[in-house]
Design an enzyme around this catalytic site. Sequence first.
Site, short mmCIF file in Angstrom:
data_model
loop_
_atom_site.label_atom_id
_atom_site.label_comp_id
_atom_site.label_asym_id
_atom_site.label_seq_id
_atom_site.Cartn_x
_atom_site.Cartn_y
_atom_site.Cartn_z
N ASN A 175 8.84 -9.27 -21.86
CA ASN A 175 8.36 -8.00 -22.23
C ASN A 175 9.08 -7.72 -23.03
O ASN A 175 8.91 -7.09 -24.21
CB ASN A 175 8.44 -6.78 -21.10
CG ASN A 175 8.06 -6.55 -19.96
OD1 ASN A 175 6.68 -6.07 -19.70
ND2 ASN A 175 8.50 -6.77 -18.79
N HIS A 203 18.30 -13.63 -26.96
CA HIS A 203 16.97 -12.81 -27.56
C HIS A 203 17.50 -13.51 -29.30
O HIS A 203 18.17 -12.94 -29.67
CB HIS A 203 16.70 -11.52 -27.27
CG HIS A 203 16.50 -11.96 -26.16
ND1 HIS A 203 14.65 -12.43 -25.79
CD2 HIS A 203 16.26 -10.74 -25.23
CE1 HIS A 203 14.68 -12.02 -23.87
NE2 HIS A 203 16.08 -11.39 -23.99
N1 LIG Z 1 11.27 -4.04 -21.19
C1 LIG Z 1 11.73 -4.33 -20.35
O1 LIG Z 1 13.04 -5.78 -21.99
C2 LIG Z 1 12.37 -5.30 -19.12
C3 LIG Z 1 13.54 -5.87 -18.76
C4 LIG Z 1 13.41 -5.85 -16.65
C5 LIG Z 1 12.41 -6.34 -16.05
N2 LIG Z 1 10.70 -5.49 -17.11
C6 LIG Z 1 9.72 -5.23 -16.22
O2 LIG Z 1 10.06 -4.16 -15.26
C7 LIG Z 1 9.42 -4.64 -13.99
C8 LIG Z 1 10.22 -4.42 -12.66
O3 LIG Z 1 11.43 -5.05 -12.70
P1 LIG Z 1 12.75 -5.20 -12.27
O4 LIG Z 1 13.09 -5.79 -11.81
O5 LIG Z 1 12.65 -3.75 -11.06
O6 LIG Z 1 11.18 -5.87 -10.61
P2 LIG Z 1 11.25 -6.04 -8.72
O7 LIG Z 1 9.98 -6.93 -8.57
O8 LIG Z 1 12.82 -5.94 -8.38
O9 LIG Z 1 10.70 -4.29 -8.51
C9 LIG Z 1 9.42 -3.77 -8.70
C10 LIG Z 1 8.94 -3.35 -7.55
O10 LIG Z 1 7.89 -2.25 -7.91
C11 LIG Z 1 6.68 -2.68 -6.74
N3 LIG Z 1 5.82 -2.56 -7.40
C12 LIG Z 1 4.83 -3.84 -7.77
N4 LIG Z 1 3.86 -3.96 -8.44
C13 LIG Z 1 3.77 -1.96 -7.64
C14 LIG Z 1 2.55 -1.02 -7.76
N5 LIG Z 1 1.21 -2.26 -8.15
N6 LIG Z 1 1.93 -0.48 -7.25
C15 LIG Z 1 3.40 0.30 -6.43
N7 LIG Z 1 4.63 -0.61 -6.32
C16 LIG Z 1 4.82 -1.73 -7.03
C17 LIG Z 1 6.99 -4.14 -5.91
O11 LIG Z 1 6.95 -3.95 -3.99
C18 LIG Z 1 8.61 -3.74 -6.16
O12 LIG Z 1 9.43 -2.81 -5.14
C19 LIG Z 1 8.79 -5.42 -14.10
O13 LIG Z 1 7.33 -5.68 -14.18
C20 LIG Z 1 9.37 -6.38 -14.79
O14 LIG Z 1 8.37 -7.47 -15.88
C21 LIG Z 1 11.05 -4.69 -18.09
#
Ligand SMILES: NC(=O)c1ccc[n+]([C@@H]2O[C@H](COP(=O)([O-])OP(=O)(O)OC[C@H]3O[C@@H](n4cnc5c(N)ncnc54)[C@H](O)[C@@H]3O)[C@@H](O)[C@H]2O)c1
Length: 252
Positions: A175, A203
């Site tokens: 991301n 990174h």
């Molecule tokens: N920008 C960054 O630097 C950065 C850093 C870490 C994570 N992320 C991103 O953030 C997001 C969340 O990360 P996380 O570690 O909390 O993930 P996670 O898998 O622990 O939690 C995601 C949650 O969202 C829910 N979910 C998934 N798709 C859904 C949908 N379409 N509708 C409703 N709920 C939905 C899942 O059931 C889960 O509970 C991921 O996409 C990850 O790639 C970004």
Amino acid sequence: MITIGLLGCGNIGHIIGNYRGTWKIAALYDRIPEKAEELARLTGGTAYDDFESFISADFDLVVEAASGKAVRSYADTILCHGKDLVVMSVGALADPSFKDEIVATAGSRGRRIYIPSGAICGLDNLKVAQISPLTRLLLRTTKSPASLGIAATERTLVFEGKANDCIKEFPRNVNVSVALSLACGRDADVELYVDPSVERNVHEIFAEGAFGDLYIRVSNLPSPDNPATSYLAALSILSLLDHIGNPLVVGT
Ligand SMILES: NC(=O)c1ccc[n+]([C@@H]2O[C@H](COP(=O)([O-])OP(=O)(O)OC[C@H]3O[C@@H](n4cnc5c(N)ncnc54)[C@H](O)[C@@H]3O)[C@@H](O)[C@H]2O)c1
């Protein structure tokens, strides 16, 4: 006090829910209703088991911590309901036509889309690249093979190319490359390595242009309560939420 609707109640959702900030979580939604209910008990917000009821509730902005698919499915509706949007799954914005579409919706509705710095630093002043284009912009990321689900016994280059292609192959892991590209207004070059000897996600950003050159290296420790998420990424979202709407804006 700013009120938040939390879309996605997993790792990052829990980090947000456990922090006592200058804002309040009013509503929660997850495609797995039990997850929203559990976090609602912790935060005092209301859990909704359908998206339409969630987005119709009374709060100021949606914090998306779910998935790129959720961003693509819901961003337009969120903005059309008069809510601002914080996007963690920024990889969804690698698709230029989708990005342009939701930016146009936000503009026409007077709403804002926020992209946290996440697990890197430097996006603030790298935005100068939109005024004075860079001659070099490279993100070199190194992760453990396990974090990418790859078997490797030595340091191995698993991707070399553009950020907008890398995110298609590794939708949950790079991301930051898309955030960097959006800040600089061009598709960043990416080298993605797996290395069995590293315990931290590293990174490195290399940029050159009329301003001179810079090198930024971030070596990320996991969150104390949540090893799946870099602590800097977690702190970044908490800091963004704490500062939204502040009269004094520093380092933008
Ligand atoms: N920008 C960054 O630097 C950065 C850093 C870490 C994570 N992320 C991103 O953030 C997001 C969340 O990360 P996380 O570690 O909390 O993930 P996670 O898998 O622990 O939690 C995601 C949650 O969202 C829910 N979910 C998934 N798709 C859904 C949908 N379409 N509708 C409703 N709920 C939905 C899942 O059931 C889960 O509970 C991921 O996409 C990850 O790639 C970004």
